[in-house]
Design a protein around this motif. Structure first.
Motif, PDB file in Angstrom:
ATOM      1  N   GLU A 124     -17.399 -12.585 -21.009  1.00  0.00           N
ATOM      2  CA  GLU A 124     -17.729 -14.083 -20.862  1.00  0.00           C
ATOM      3  C   GLU A 124     -18.780 -13.709 -22.311  1.00  0.00           C
ATOM      4  O   GLU A 124     -19.374 -14.970 -22.473  1.00  0.00           O
ATOM      5  CB  GLU A 124     -19.225 -14.056 -19.765  1.00  0.00           C
ATOM      6  N   LYS A 125     -18.280 -12.945 -23.388  1.00  0.00           N
ATOM      7  CA  LYS A 125     -18.493 -13.462 -24.885  1.00  0.00           C
ATOM      8  C   LYS A 125     -17.188 -14.372 -25.496  1.00  0.00           C
ATOM      9  O   LYS A 125     -16.795 -13.703 -26.174  1.00  0.00           O
ATOM     10  CB  LYS A 125     -19.028 -12.715 -25.425  1.00  0.00           C
ATOM     11  N   PRO A 126     -16.678 -15.504 -25.540  1.00  0.00           N
ATOM     12  CA  PRO A 126     -15.538 -15.687 -26.223  1.00  0.00           C
ATOM     13  C   PRO A 126     -16.011 -15.190 -27.925  1.00  0.00           C
ATOM     14  O   PRO A 126     -16.462 -15.882 -28.300  1.00  0.00           O
ATOM     15  CB  PRO A 126     -15.831 -17.057 -26.155  1.00  0.00           C
ATOM     16  N   GLU A 133      -8.973 -17.942 -28.776  1.00  0.00           N
ATOM     17  CA  GLU A 133      -9.635 -17.307 -27.999  1.00  0.00           C
ATOM     18  C   GLU A 133      -9.814 -16.804 -26.955  1.00  0.00           C
ATOM     19  O   GLU A 133      -8.810 -16.807 -25.942  1.00  0.00           O
ATOM     20  CB  GLU A 133     -11.188 -18.880 -27.729  1.00  0.00           C
ATOM     21  N   THR A 135     -11.833 -13.889 -23.527  1.00  0.00           N
ATOM     22  CA  THR A 135     -12.888 -14.010 -22.870  1.00  0.00           C
ATOM     23  C   THR A 135     -12.527 -13.456 -22.065  1.00  0.00           C
ATOM     24  O   THR A 135     -11.668 -13.259 -21.015  1.00  0.00           O
ATOM     25  CB  THR A 135     -13.625 -15.280 -21.860  1.00  0.00           C
TER      26      THR A 135
END
Length: 397
Positions: A124-126, A133, A135
């Protein structure tokens, strides 16, 4: 500038699914696995017969205009087994748990991909790659660190489900990412369909086992048998291995692992891990449970067939592997009953339909299945828009 989504492998097979996303000079590839590929087969032949994805610039000296990055949803061979064939340095992103296991497997010589530059991507860190991008979302599968993956290009969103199940120990992980994605108006969902591969008659005839019921059945066998118990699990299913040892100890026996498994378990933080000492086991076989890898099958000769053999998704995984017949013949010749005590890491057909309905993407692609058309039919029956691409086909967004 448009995003191109190209389907490279895994449309009509369980595993080996590979898709690429290109925009401008950036190319993302996910996953990067192969199905069964004999080690002696030359790379050129694996490219020619389609075992490896049609990305010759990654496997030969052919040059490419793209800056390529590879993403691995989890560390099963059918999702990362092509890494060893790389011929030039490539960044390969995976979760921290997957990277930790990969490091141990490399140290043991089980994996070797000198051109794979392993990097960690946090859940959950793009993270940006060119105009994309990416994730990772933690999911539930029979591999620690497994992920579902979201890909955005600023205008459109694609989701790669990875391998997923909803009746495992952590359904809340799946429900979480499904809830997040439901609100994002997903353009394209790439959904696995492993359990649609099998005939309905077989589905009805066989009880659906879970990780929890496996441990219960295992405990019953330990309680009812006075013989040595031999298990053949998969070394990459760390959480199951931890649970197996706990079940063994709870039932008054002692667990013994071969060197390979013991090294892996110690490296991931498990304690009280003991390797096999054959003299000790032979002195009191009914007190022990030993893990046996196919490569050490003939270590069992010394017990003259006086043991219970439990196959728990270890190698050889299935009948497609010639070693499976060798295992069956060995046990038959020694009058040992082959007992399958495995668990699927994949969602049931009903759960897959419910998951796809919940996300409700504008378009869903079914793959990672021998019968993707069967899953497609089920999804269409509940009103979803489904597309079945052909190998090598490109969708533009």
């Amino acid at each position: 500038m448009r995003m191109q989504v190209k389907f490279l492998n895994g449309l009509n097979t369980i595993g080996g699914n590979v898709v690429s996303f290109t925009q401008g000079k950036t190319r993302l590839v996910m996953d990067f696995g192969v199905n069964f590929a004999p080690s002696e087969t030359p790379t050129g032949d694996l490219l020619a017969n389609g075992t490896l994805p049609d990305l010759p610039d990654l496997f030969t000296d052919v040059s490419s205009e793209y800056e390529t990055t590879i993403f691995v949803s989890h560390l099963h061979l059918d999702h990362m087994g092509a890494l060893k064939y790389l011929t030039k340095p490539i960044d390969v992103y995976m979760s921290q748990a997957s990277a930790d296991l990969y490091y141990v497997l490399t140290k043991l010589g089980i994996e070797s991909a000198p051109y794979a530059n392993i990097k960690v991507i946090d859940f959950e860190k793009p993270t940006s790659f060119g105009d994309f991008e990416v994730t990772f979302f933690e999911t539930d599968h029979d591999a620690r660190g497994a992920a579902a993956i979201r890909i955005r290009n600023g205008e459109h969103t694609v989701v790669h489900s990875g391998d997923v199940r909803l009746d495992g120990p952590h359904p809340e992980r799946v429900n979480h990412w499904a809830d997040v994605l439901r609100d994002e108006n997903i353009d394209l969902l790439l959904l696995e369909g492993t359990e649609f591969s099998f005939d309905e008659a077989n589905d009805i005839a066989h009880e659906r086992y879970t990780e929890m019921s496996l441990q219960q059945n295992f405990a019953q066998i330990l309680q009812s048998s006075e013989q040595l118990v031999v298990i053949n699990p998969y070394e990459r299913n760390i959480d199951r291995l931890v649970a197996l040892q706990a079940t063994v100890q709870a039932n008054g026996r002692e667990m013994r692992w071969d060197h390979q498994f013991a090294t892996i378990l110690l490296a991931v933080g498990m304690t009280d891990v003991k390797e096999i000492d054959w003299e000790t086991v032979l002195a009191q076989p009914g007190h022990y449970v030993i893990q046996n890898h196919f490569n050490q099958l003939h270590d069992l000769d010394q017990f003259n067939g006086d043991y219970v053999y439990l196959h728990m998704n270890g190698e050889p995984l299935g009948e497609y592997d010639p070693r499976f017949a060798e295992l069956s013949d060995y046990l038959t010749n020694n009058d040992v009953l082959f007992c399958s005590l495995g668990v699927s890491g994949h969602a049931t057909p009903d759960d897959l339909v419910a998951l796809a309905q919940h996300i409700s993407a504008k378009k869903t692609v079914t793959w990672h299945s021998f019968k993707p058309e069967k899953e497609a039919k089920a999804l269409r029956e509940v009103g979803l828009n489904v597309y079945l691409p052909t190998k090598g086909e490109t969708l533009n967004y």
